[in-house]
Write a protein that holds these residues in place. Sequence first.
Motif, PDB file in Angstrom:
ATOM      1  N   ARG A  81      -0.631  -7.244   6.081  1.00 35.70           N
ATOM      2  CA  ARG A  81      -1.714  -7.462   5.096  1.00 35.70           C
ATOM      3  C   ARG A  81      -3.065  -7.038   5.688  1.00 35.70           C
ATOM      4  O   ARG A  81      -3.854  -6.355   5.035  1.00 35.70           O
ATOM      5  CB  ARG A  81      -1.765  -8.946   4.721  1.00 35.70           C
ATOM      6  CG  ARG A  81      -1.294  -9.178   3.298  1.00 35.70           C
ATOM      7  CD  ARG A  81      -1.254 -10.649   2.929  1.00 35.70           C
ATOM      8  NE  ARG A  81       0.127 -11.022   2.673  1.00 35.70           N
ATOM      9  CZ  ARG A  81       0.812 -11.942   3.339  1.00 35.70           C
ATOM     10  NH1 ARG A  81       0.242 -12.618   4.309  1.00 35.70           N
ATOM     11  NH2 ARG A  81       2.068 -12.188   3.040  1.00 35.70           N
ATOM     12  N   ASN A  82      -3.317  -7.426   6.918  1.00 41.99           N
ATOM     13  CA  ASN A  82      -4.597  -7.068   7.577  1.00 41.99           C
ATOM     14  C   ASN A  82      -4.749  -5.557   7.702  1.00 41.99           C
ATOM     15  O   ASN A  82      -5.828  -5.004   7.456  1.00 41.99           O
ATOM     16  CB  ASN A  82      -4.668  -7.681   8.974  1.00 41.99           C
ATOM     17  CG  ASN A  82      -5.017  -9.145   8.909  1.00 41.99           C
ATOM     18  OD1 ASN A  82      -5.515  -9.626   7.895  1.00 41.99           O
ATOM     19  ND2 ASN A  82      -4.731  -9.863   9.980  1.00 41.99           N
ATOM     20  N   VAL A  83      -3.670  -4.876   8.099  1.00 37.98           N
ATOM     21  CA  VAL A  83      -3.743  -3.415   8.268  1.00 37.98           C
ATOM     22  C   VAL A  83      -4.058  -2.758   6.919  1.00 37.98           C
ATOM     23  O   VAL A  83      -4.898  -1.848   6.832  1.00 37.98           O
ATOM     24  CB  VAL A  83      -2.414  -2.881   8.853  1.00 37.98           C
ATOM     25  CG1 VAL A  83      -2.333  -1.364   8.737  1.00 37.98           C
ATOM     26  CG2 VAL A  83      -2.283  -3.283  10.311  1.00 37.98           C
ATOM     27  N   ILE A  84      -3.404  -3.225   5.868  1.00 34.92           N
ATOM     28  CA  ILE A  84      -3.646  -2.625   4.539  1.00 34.92           C
ATOM     29  C   ILE A  84      -5.099  -2.855   4.124  1.00 34.92           C
ATOM     30  O   ILE A  84      -5.774  -1.942   3.650  1.00 34.92           O
ATOM     31  CB  ILE A  84      -2.648  -3.208   3.502  1.00 34.92           C
ATOM     32  CG1 ILE A  84      -1.234  -2.739   3.849  1.00 34.92           C
ATOM     33  CG2 ILE A  84      -3.031  -2.794   2.081  1.00 34.92           C
ATOM     34  CD1 ILE A  84      -0.124  -3.426   3.097  1.00 34.92           C
ATOM     35  N   PRO A 108      13.431  -4.701   9.207  1.00 39.48           N
ATOM     36  CA  PRO A 108      13.576  -4.072   7.885  1.00 39.48           C
ATOM     37  C   PRO A 108      13.640  -5.118   6.762  1.00 39.48           C
ATOM     38  O   PRO A 108      13.051  -4.930   5.688  1.00 39.48           O
ATOM     39  CB  PRO A 108      14.890  -3.291   7.997  1.00 39.48           C
ATOM     40  CG  PRO A 108      15.041  -3.021   9.471  1.00 39.48           C
ATOM     41  CD  PRO A 108      14.448  -4.220  10.151  1.00 39.48           C
ATOM     42  N   ALA A 109      14.321  -6.260   7.006  1.00 36.84           N
ATOM     43  CA  ALA A 109      14.431  -7.300   5.963  1.00 36.84           C
ATOM     44  C   ALA A 109      13.068  -7.939   5.699  1.00 36.84           C
ATOM     45  O   ALA A 109      12.702  -8.187   4.540  1.00 36.84           O
ATOM     46  CB  ALA A 109      15.431  -8.361   6.397  1.00 36.84           C
ATOM     47  N   ILE A 110      12.300  -8.175   6.766  1.00 37.70           N
ATOM     48  CA  ILE A 110      10.960  -8.776   6.580  1.00 37.70           C
ATOM     49  C   ILE A 110      10.070  -7.813   5.781  1.00 37.70           C
ATOM     50  O   ILE A 110       9.315  -8.218   4.896  1.00 37.70           O
ATOM     51  CB  ILE A 110      10.308  -9.117   7.949  1.00 37.70           C
ATOM     52  CG1 ILE A 110      11.179 -10.113   8.715  1.00 37.70           C
ATOM     53  CG2 ILE A 110       8.904  -9.670   7.762  1.00 37.70           C
ATOM     54  CD1 ILE A 110      10.727 -10.387  10.150  1.00 37.70           C
ATOM     55  N   LYS A 115       7.237  -6.340   0.822  1.00 36.77           N
ATOM     56  CA  LYS A 115       6.950  -5.389  -0.260  1.00 36.77           C
ATOM     57  C   LYS A 115       7.188  -6.035  -1.625  1.00 36.77           C
ATOM     58  O   LYS A 115       6.435  -5.807  -2.575  1.00 36.77           O
ATOM     59  CB  LYS A 115       7.812  -4.132  -0.084  1.00 36.77           C
ATOM     60  CG  LYS A 115       7.258  -3.215   1.008  1.00 36.77           C
ATOM     61  CD  LYS A 115       8.187  -2.135   1.449  1.00 36.77           C
ATOM     62  CE  LYS A 115       8.443  -1.114   0.397  1.00 36.77           C
ATOM     63  NZ  LYS A 115       9.325  -0.040   0.884  1.00 36.77           N
ATOM     64  N   GLU A 116       8.231  -6.856  -1.712  1.00 33.55           N
ATOM     65  CA  GLU A 116       8.497  -7.560  -2.973  1.00 33.55           C
ATOM     66  C   GLU A 116       7.348  -8.511  -3.296  1.00 33.55           C
ATOM     67  O   GLU A 116       6.838  -8.542  -4.406  1.00 33.55           O
ATOM     68  CB  GLU A 116       9.791  -8.365  -2.848  1.00 33.55           C
ATOM     69  CG  GLU A 116      11.010  -7.572  -3.319  1.00 33.55           C
ATOM     70  CD  GLU A 116      12.287  -8.331  -3.028  1.00 33.55           C
ATOM     71  OE1 GLU A 116      13.256  -7.650  -2.690  1.00 33.55           O
ATOM     72  OE2 GLU A 116      12.289  -9.590  -3.103  1.00 33.55           O
ATOM     73  N   ASP A 127       2.606   4.425  -3.545  1.00 32.99           N
ATOM     74  CA  ASP A 127       2.763   3.220  -2.726  1.00 32.99           C
ATOM     75  C   ASP A 127       2.515   3.480  -1.238  1.00 32.99           C
ATOM     76  O   ASP A 127       2.610   4.615  -0.775  1.00 32.99           O
ATOM     77  CB  ASP A 127       4.175   2.666  -2.889  1.00 32.99           C
ATOM     78  CG  ASP A 127       4.429   2.237  -4.318  1.00 32.99           C
ATOM     79  OD1 ASP A 127       3.616   1.455  -4.845  1.00 32.99           O
ATOM     80  OD2 ASP A 127       5.416   2.705  -4.912  1.00 32.99           O
ATOM     81  N   ILE A 128       2.262   2.377  -0.541  1.00 32.47           N
ATOM     82  CA  ILE A 128       2.158   2.468   0.926  1.00 32.47           C
ATOM     83  C   ILE A 128       3.585   2.484   1.478  1.00 32.47           C
ATOM     84  O   ILE A 128       4.410   1.639   1.116  1.00 32.47           O
ATOM     85  CB  ILE A 128       1.391   1.258   1.487  1.00 32.47           C
ATOM     86  CG1 ILE A 128      -0.048   1.278   0.976  1.00 32.47           C
ATOM     87  CG2 ILE A 128       1.413   1.255   3.011  1.00 32.47           C
ATOM     88  CD1 ILE A 128      -0.800   0.004   1.221  1.00 32.47           C
ATOM     89  N   ILE A 129       3.848   3.460   2.316  1.00 32.87           N
ATOM     90  CA  ILE A 129       5.190   3.573   2.887  1.00 32.87           C
ATOM     91  C   ILE A 129       5.202   2.870   4.244  1.00 32.87           C
ATOM     92  O   ILE A 129       4.374   3.174   5.102  1.00 32.87           O
ATOM     93  CB  ILE A 129       5.594   5.068   3.050  1.00 32.87           C
ATOM     94  CG1 ILE A 129       5.524   5.781   1.702  1.00 32.87           C
ATOM     95  CG2 ILE A 129       6.953   5.217   3.685  1.00 32.87           C
ATOM     96  CD1 ILE A 129       6.448   5.234   0.646  1.00 32.87           C
ATOM     97  N   ILE A 130       6.134   1.928   4.395  1.00 33.73           N
ATOM     98  CA  ILE A 130       6.228   1.195   5.668  1.00 33.73           C
ATOM     99  C   ILE A 130       7.534   1.597   6.351  1.00 33.73           C
ATOM    100  O   ILE A 130       8.611   1.491   5.764  1.00 33.73           O
ATOM    101  CB  ILE A 130       6.184  -0.334   5.428  1.00 33.73           C
ATOM    102  CG1 ILE A 130       4.923  -0.700   4.635  1.00 33.73           C
ATOM    103  CG2 ILE A 130       6.207  -1.082   6.762  1.00 33.73           C
ATOM    104  CD1 ILE A 130       4.839  -2.152   4.218  1.00 33.73           C
ATOM    105  N   ILE A 131       7.401   2.116   7.556  1.00 31.17           N
ATOM    106  CA  ILE A 131       8.580   2.655   8.259  1.00 31.17           C
ATOM    107  C   ILE A 131       8.849   1.847   9.530  1.00 31.17           C
ATOM    108  O   ILE A 131       8.076   1.901  10.482  1.00 31.17           O
ATOM    109  CB  ILE A 131       8.358   4.148   8.627  1.00 31.17           C
ATOM    110  CG1 ILE A 131       7.993   4.939   7.379  1.00 31.17           C
ATOM    111  CG2 ILE A 131       9.594   4.725   9.306  1.00 31.17           C
ATOM    112  CD1 ILE A 131       7.593   6.379   7.651  1.00 31.17           C
TER     113      ILE A 131
END
Length: 486
Positions: A81-84, A108-110, A115-116, A127-131
């Motif tokens: 959240r802070n990074v976004i 990956p689950a977190i 994202k949900e 969307d922001i892609i989180i890898i």
Amino acid sequence: MTKRSYATVNPCVMCQPMGSALAFKGIENTMVLYHGSQGCSTYMRLQLAHHFREPVDIASSSLSEKGAVYGGRESLKKGLRNVINRYNPKVIGVATTCLAETIGDDVPAIIREFKEEEGIGDDPERDIIIIPVSTPSYGESHVSGYIKALDAVVRKFTEKFEEEKAVKIPNGKLNVIPVESLSPADVRELKEIFEVIARDYIFLPDISETFDAPLRENLPKIAPGGTPLSEIADMPNSLASLGLGIVSKNLAVKYLEELHDVPRYNVPIPIGLSNTDSFFIGLVKILGCPIPEKYQKERGRLLDAMVDVHKYLYGVKAAVYGDPDLVFSLTTFMLELGMNPVLIATGSKSRDFEAKVRQIVEKINPELEPMVLNGIDFDTLNDAVSNCNPEILIGNSNGRYIAKARDIPLVRVGLPIHDRVGAQRILTVGYRGAMELLDRITNAILEATDTFTAPVQVETGSIYRKEKQRRVRGRNAMNGKRTECG
Ligand code: SF4
């Protein structure tokens, strides 16, 4: 040599998550977040900032004792959240550190849960892609972290292509993916080659601007530049992929061939004469283009320079260390120069390193019998240097204590270089890079011996060794001693 296998003393590699940062930082509008304790990101930011002389922001989920006991789910979500909010990136690369992996967080689950909760979808346009990428440092090194991160990025941006079984729209481009981090100057040189031959390419990761940015009045939060996201998504449509490096496995290039039928070609990192020849021959094969006159002339100049310095370099005993593919290419070049690489070492645990190195020694100068070591630390390197007695070291700046203790020169190549400026501008690839490297090696030897550079009365053989012996004789004579040489 003293065998010390009970502990690593001064590792000759860096942390695995650092490799992921080197890869993520070459992608447009991307921020890196380490899931782990704060010290990991501080250490790696410092390493990178000292090397590239650029501000390097790396966020951390700042796992505390509580997180270590109960899991880092909430810390990671808070960090995201802070990074976004602060950086507004298009991509966040989340690399795990030792602690996060040890407590077994399912990253990956977190991320899916996060994202949900935040209503973040999977559309790269909106969307922001989180890898996520799994990079515990006790597993491997920064080299594998780099390879894994690039593989994860390519998979993420091309998964839609795969899911929707999209029809290929050939773009005529060439994917270029190195297996180890090159300097910004190296990336610029390779991009220039593609521009001169007027062929479209996708270079991943492109750190030419992000780690060597021009001075600006207002410092942007994320450095401009990097491989455009749309280009990464377009990689399955490319003509072929060219992997730079043949010792470590280039997972991204392999994935593009296996899943998207993009043929792969792997050539050594183009350092030195024959490796740069292989690079250009690869381009001719894949693109069917002639080698531009500019590079034919550069090749001729390199040959001329090699002849010029042969009398200084022939037979000089060298020790080379660093990342596996860099060391492989440097060794090839030293053999071409007539040098004697008596010690060839990498800190990474590389399965194919020794076999590849021995193959190239056998091909160019089968009479040599170098010591080849992999997975070493600097303590082992120090012992090996004592055994092999090289006259010059070639590698990153962490070998400076060994060079100093033995009063031999160190030519700084690779990462990290902390005790000199200009690491981001060190050019080693292409014919031009080979010439610059050749000058640096030769001048280091001449400097160490104060040898007059005019071509007078020089016999074939190691002028450096002779000069060194002369100096030792002189020094010992002054001290009233006699030595084996004296
Ligand atoms: S070794 Fe592990 S804990 Fe230490 S800085 Fe690297 S990632 Fe962090």
